[in-house]
Design a protein around this motif. Structure first.
Motif, PDB file in Angstrom:
ATOM      1  N   LYS A  21     -13.157   6.355   0.942  1.00 36.70           N
ATOM      2  CA  LYS A  21     -14.115   5.390   1.473  1.00 36.70           C
ATOM      3  C   LYS A  21     -13.931   4.002   0.846  1.00 36.70           C
ATOM      4  CE  LYS A  21     -18.368   5.581   3.732  1.00 36.70           C
ATOM      5  NZ  LYS A  21     -18.329   6.282   4.963  1.00 36.70           N
ATOM      6  N   ARG A  71      -8.922  -3.036  -0.053  1.00 36.30           N
ATOM      7  CA  ARG A  71      -7.862  -3.803   0.592  1.00 36.30           C
ATOM      8  C   ARG A  71      -8.355  -5.226   0.899  1.00 36.30           C
ATOM      9  NH1 ARG A  71      -4.315  -2.847   6.011  1.00 36.30           N
ATOM     10  NH2 ARG A  71      -6.305  -2.988   7.074  1.00 36.30           N
ATOM     11  N   ARG A  72      -9.598  -5.328   1.342  1.00 36.78           N
ATOM     12  CA  ARG A  72     -10.164  -6.655   1.629  1.00 36.78           C
ATOM     13  C   ARG A  72     -10.263  -7.499   0.355  1.00 36.78           C
ATOM     14  NH1 ARG A  72     -13.415  -4.437   5.444  1.00 36.78           N
ATOM     15  NH2 ARG A  72     -14.956  -3.919   3.868  1.00 36.78           N
ATOM     16  N   VAL A 121     -14.785   9.347   8.916  1.00 38.15           N
ATOM     17  CA  VAL A 121     -16.067   8.934   8.344  1.00 38.15           C
ATOM     18  C   VAL A 121     -15.849   8.064   7.099  1.00 38.15           C
ATOM     19  CG1 VAL A 121     -16.401  10.944   6.831  1.00 38.15           C
ATOM     20  CG2 VAL A 121     -18.389   9.753   7.776  1.00 38.15           C
ATOM     21  N   ASP A 122     -14.677   8.209   6.457  1.00 37.09           N
ATOM     22  CA  ASP A 122     -14.347   7.395   5.291  1.00 37.09           C
ATOM     23  C   ASP A 122     -13.795   6.026   5.676  1.00 37.09           C
ATOM     24  OD1 ASP A 122     -15.106   9.362   3.478  1.00 37.09           O
ATOM     25  OD2 ASP A 122     -13.170  10.350   3.591  1.00 37.09           O
ATOM     26  N   GLY A 123     -13.612   5.814   6.965  1.00 44.14           N
ATOM     27  CA  GLY A 123     -13.123   4.524   7.434  1.00 44.14           C
ATOM     28  C   GLY A 123     -14.265   3.554   7.663  1.00 44.14           C
ATOM     29  N   GLU A 124     -14.041   2.595   8.549  1.00 42.05           N
ATOM     30  CA  GLU A 124     -15.088   1.613   8.821  1.00 42.05           C
ATOM     31  C   GLU A 124     -15.242   1.415  10.322  1.00 42.05           C
ATOM     32  OE1 GLU A 124     -14.272  -2.040   6.774  1.00 42.05           O
ATOM     33  OE2 GLU A 124     -14.858  -1.208   4.831  1.00 42.05           O
ATOM     34  N   THR A 131     -11.766   2.072  12.156  1.00 45.24           N
ATOM     35  CA  THR A 131     -10.506   1.985  11.413  1.00 45.24           C
ATOM     36  C   THR A 131     -10.360   3.174  10.471  1.00 45.24           C
ATOM     37  OG1 THR A 131     -10.651  -0.411  11.476  1.00 45.24           O
ATOM     38  CG2 THR A 131      -9.110   0.510   9.895  1.00 45.24           C
ATOM     39  N   CYS A 132      -9.191   3.810  10.501  1.00 45.30           N
ATOM     40  CA  CYS A 132      -8.897   4.952   9.637  1.00 45.30           C
ATOM     41  C   CYS A 132      -8.587   4.470   8.213  1.00 45.30           C
ATOM     42  CB  CYS A 132      -7.703   5.727  10.198  1.00 45.30           C
ATOM     43  SG  CYS A 132      -7.152   7.054   9.106  1.00 45.30           S
ATOM     44  N   PRO A 133      -9.078   5.188   7.187  1.00 49.19           N
ATOM     45  CA  PRO A 133      -8.882   4.723   5.807  1.00 49.19           C
ATOM     46  C   PRO A 133      -7.502   5.031   5.230  1.00 49.19           C
ATOM     47  CG  PRO A 133     -10.064   6.787   5.790  1.00 49.19           C
ATOM     48  CD  PRO A 133      -9.883   6.419   7.233  1.00 49.19           C
ATOM     49  N   LEU A 134      -6.677   5.798   5.951  1.00 50.54           N
ATOM     50  CA  LEU A 134      -5.394   6.196   5.345  1.00 50.54           C
ATOM     51  C   LEU A 134      -4.249   5.285   5.778  1.00 50.54           C
ATOM     52  CD1 LEU A 134      -4.030   8.151   3.436  1.00 50.54           C
ATOM     53  CD2 LEU A 134      -3.664   9.699   5.344  1.00 50.54           C
ATOM     54  N   PHE A 177      -4.839   2.982   8.528  1.00 51.40           N
ATOM     55  CA  PHE A 177      -5.488   1.836   9.172  1.00 51.40           C
ATOM     56  C   PHE A 177      -5.280   1.754  10.682  1.00 51.40           C
ATOM     57  CE2 PHE A 177      -3.507   0.634   5.032  1.00 51.40           C
ATOM     58  CZ  PHE A 177      -4.568   1.066   4.273  1.00 51.40           C
ATOM     59  N   GLN A 195      -4.372   6.613  -3.415  1.00 51.19           N
ATOM     60  CA  GLN A 195      -4.024   5.441  -2.612  1.00 51.19           C
ATOM     61  C   GLN A 195      -3.897   4.262  -3.572  1.00 51.19           C
ATOM     62  OE1 GLN A 195      -7.583   6.351   0.017  1.00 51.19           O
ATOM     63  NE2 GLN A 195      -6.205   5.552   1.584  1.00 51.19           N
ATOM     64  N   PHE A 226      -3.270   0.057  -3.697  1.00 47.27           N
ATOM     65  CA  PHE A 226      -3.193  -1.205  -2.947  1.00 47.27           C
ATOM     66  C   PHE A 226      -2.773  -2.330  -3.872  1.00 47.27           C
ATOM     67  CE2 PHE A 226      -6.126   1.259  -0.402  1.00 47.27           C
ATOM     68  CZ  PHE A 226      -5.784   0.923   0.892  1.00 47.27           C
ATOM     69  N   TYR A 259       0.841  -1.206   0.000  1.00 45.09           N
ATOM     70  CA  TYR A 259       0.000   0.000   0.000  1.00 45.09           C
ATOM     71  C   TYR A 259       0.868   1.244   0.000  1.00 45.09           C
ATOM     72  CZ  TYR A 259      -2.883   3.725   2.067  1.00 45.09           C
ATOM     73  OH  TYR A 259      -3.513   4.908   2.315  1.00 45.09           O
ATOM     74  N   ALA A 316     -11.061   2.608   0.324  1.00 45.12           N
ATOM     75  CA  ALA A 316      -9.767   2.024   0.705  1.00 45.12           C
ATOM     76  C   ALA A 316      -9.917   0.683   1.427  1.00 45.12           C
ATOM     77  CB  ALA A 316      -8.986   3.014   1.572  1.00 45.12           C
ATOM     78  N   LEU A 317     -10.719   0.654   2.464  1.00 45.83           N
ATOM     79  CA  LEU A 317     -10.790  -0.581   3.252  1.00 45.83           C
ATOM     80  C   LEU A 317     -11.475  -1.727   2.492  1.00 45.83           C
ATOM     81  CD1 LEU A 317     -11.344   1.141   6.685  1.00 45.83           C
ATOM     82  CD2 LEU A 317      -9.325  -0.136   6.002  1.00 45.83           C
ATOM     83  N   PRO A 318     -12.605  -1.462   1.778  1.00 46.94           N
ATOM     84  CA  PRO A 318     -13.173  -2.553   0.971  1.00 46.94           C
ATOM     85  C   PRO A 318     -12.218  -3.077  -0.110  1.00 46.94           C
ATOM     86  CG  PRO A 318     -14.747  -0.735   1.165  1.00 46.94           C
ATOM     87  CD  PRO A 318     -13.462  -0.271   1.792  1.00 46.94           C
TER      88      PRO A 318
END
Lengths: 413, 116
Positions: A374, A380-381, B63-66, B73-76, B78, A331, A333, A320, A376-378
């Motif tokens: 928003k 990455r999964r 708010v962009d995290g989860e 969790t922070c989106p930048l 983590f 970003q 990944f 990343y 980023a985390l999905p």
């Protein structure tokens, strides 16, 4: 001679500092020696091309850790020590000044070094490479009397510098050898979109050309390109890539293209480990090198655990990196040297999109996210899970990324 | 987490309206601003919580995290925080998040204008 209960870490960059901290966090009670050729307290590198140049930032705020932390954690910091020689039998590491350190286990966290150019006139003042704090300090001082800057290389460092300098109102010209910068990583469409962003922010990008000469009295005054362009400038910044710093060498230490390590961070010599930029490490079975902050942190932590509990924790990390340019946040990944197809979700024109790089089975290998944190985390999964995905649904912004249909592949890992 | 404590937030100027309760489902995050402060409100394990909306590590909007349970969790980079008390569960962040009191009353979510 070998010192029982001593861990020596060569390199106090991002990886070295995190490894030292992790040893303590894991409960290690022995000596931890952290050494670096730099004389400054360990500092963070990403801000050097950004806040350091644009804001009224002092050196203290660039430090990775409060200086007191090292004492509190009983980490012996040895600065200004340039190590080069190891003896794996006696288990010692020797510095250029003749000092020698004994270890039970050694971690090489020597980072990377910048590629340099050899150009006529490159001994003039005002020509900079950006790697160390000292470079950044000299650059910032010089920039106070500069109106025009030439940047060589349109990679991420060049692009970030261009963005920072535009913020300061400085005229910027980037000279880039290829026709699509970073095409190998992001593909042609995204490369073009990054160029468009420079254009919108008033950066002059010259493609398919290279600087062959610098002219000036004592300080650089112009850069001459192979195509005969004369670019007036009072400063030049060079960002043309990096190579692993494998200065610590030994005939038995495999270091071609970086210290070769297995998933536990073990090098080809017992009790010598390596972590971060300087390593060639196995990502899904293929040795790769990653020169980014996040990898340095996570690799160092995992390798430190394996130094204490051998082969306890394989490194299974999704590469990343992020980059802030011209008010946009990018970003990236995963890792994809080649891909079968790309899927664009969002709009290139508005610079708000996620571009997916899929393999021949429609599994996401990598993704480039522009101004859509928003996702980023999905994303990455998705890369971690390696499920087969429906490309049409992936491109459809009315379907939430989390809800895009995925299925497992049974015959593949 | 107390849900309303008998306060009438509409009459009590100490609270600000965030959204209706039905807009904030489990694991949802909602951003709002109090003065110049960005706040993120989330529903974790049925309760509503509010913490500072910008990560304590580097500039990123949480708010962009989860939110997963009570782990934010922070989106930048983590970093993970416990949304209940703002504490760091996982780095790279070192500093905890500032906590704001969040309540539900009359089918609405409210957040305290003062920290703590």
């Amino acid at each position: 001679m070998a010192a029982e209960n001593t861990m020596v870490i060569a390199g106090a960059g991002i990886a070295g500092v995190h490894a030292a901290e992790s040893l303590r966090a894991e409960g290690y009670q022995g000596r931890v020696v952290l050494m670096d050729r730099d004389r400054q307290m360990p500092y963070d590198r990403p801000p050097l091309s950004k806040e350091w140049l644009t804001d009224d930032t002092d050196e203290a705020s660039m430090l990775l850790r409060d200086p007191e932390i090292y004492g509190k954690l009983d980490i012996e910091l040895k600065l200004g020590v340039e190590v080069n020689d190891i003896d794996p039998v006696r288990k010692t590491i020797t510095a250029k000044d003749g000092s020698s350190y004994d270890w039970e286990k050694l971690l090489l966290a020597t980072g990377s070094k910048l590629r340099t150019l050899s150009i006529a006139g490159d001994d003039l003042q005002g020509i900079f490479y950006l790697r160390r704090m000292a470079d950044a300090v000299a650059m910032k001082q010089h920039m106070q009397h500069v109106n025009e800057v030439v940047i060589i290389g349109a990679g991420f460092i060049g692009a970030e510098l261009a963005s920072s300098l535009r913020k300061l109102g400085i005229d910027v010209t980037i000279v880039e050898r290829s026709s699509y910068p970073m095409e190998a990583v992001v593909g042609r469409d995204i490369s073009a979109s990054l160029l468009n962003l420079h254009d919108r922010h008033g950066v002059n990008v010259i493609l398919n050309d290279s600087v062959v000469q610098f002219n000036g009295e004592s300080t650089v005054e112009e850069a001459i390109t192979a195509e005969g362009r004369r670019l007036p400038c009072q400063a030049v910044m060079i960002g043309v890539g990096a190579t692993p710093n494998t200065v610590v060498s030994h005939p038995q230490l495999e270091a071609e293209g970086g210290y070769a390590v297995n998933e536990f961070g073990e090098t080809s010599i017992p009790d010598i480990y390596a972590a971060g930029d300087c390593t060639l490490w196995p990502y899904r079975g293929t040795p790769i090198r990653v020169e980014h902050w996040d990898h340095a942190v996570n690799h160092a932590r995992t390798v430190a655990q394996n130094m204490l509990q051998p082969r306890s924790t394989p490194y299974t990390y999704t590469p990343y990196f992020w980059s802030d340019q011209h008010g946009s946040r990018f970003q990236y990944f995963g890792h994809a040297k080649q891909w079968s197809k790309t899927v664009l979700r969002g709009s290139l024109e508005s610079h708000a999109f996620t571009n997916f790089y899929l393999d021949d089975q429609n599994r996401v290998q990598a993704a480039f996210i522009a101004n859509q944190p928003k996702n980023a985390l999905p994303v990455r999964r998705m890369i971690k899970q390696q499920k087969v995905i429906d490309p049409e649904a992936l491109a459809d912004e009315t379907i939430a990324l989390k809800k895009v249909p995925q299925k497992s592949v049974m015959n593949n890992t | 987490m107390p849900q309303s404590e008998g306060i009438d937030p509409v009459l009590n100027d100490a609270y600000m309206y965030v959204c209706s309760s039905s807009e904030l489902e489990e694991d949802d995050l909602f951003e709002c601003e109090i003065g110049t402060e960005t706040i993120v409100v989330g529903r974790g394990e049925a309760n509503v919580y509010a913490v500072q909306g910008i990560c304590s590590h580097a500039h990123a909007e949480l708010v962009d995290g989860e939110l997963d349970g009570t782990c934010l969790t922070c989106p930048l980079h983590f970093a993970c925080f416990d949304i209940r008390d703002g504490s760091v569960l996982e780095g790279p962040a070192e500093a905890p998040l500032q906590v704001y009191k969040a309540i539900e009353a009359d089918g609405s979510v409210w957040v305290s204008k003062e920290r703590g």
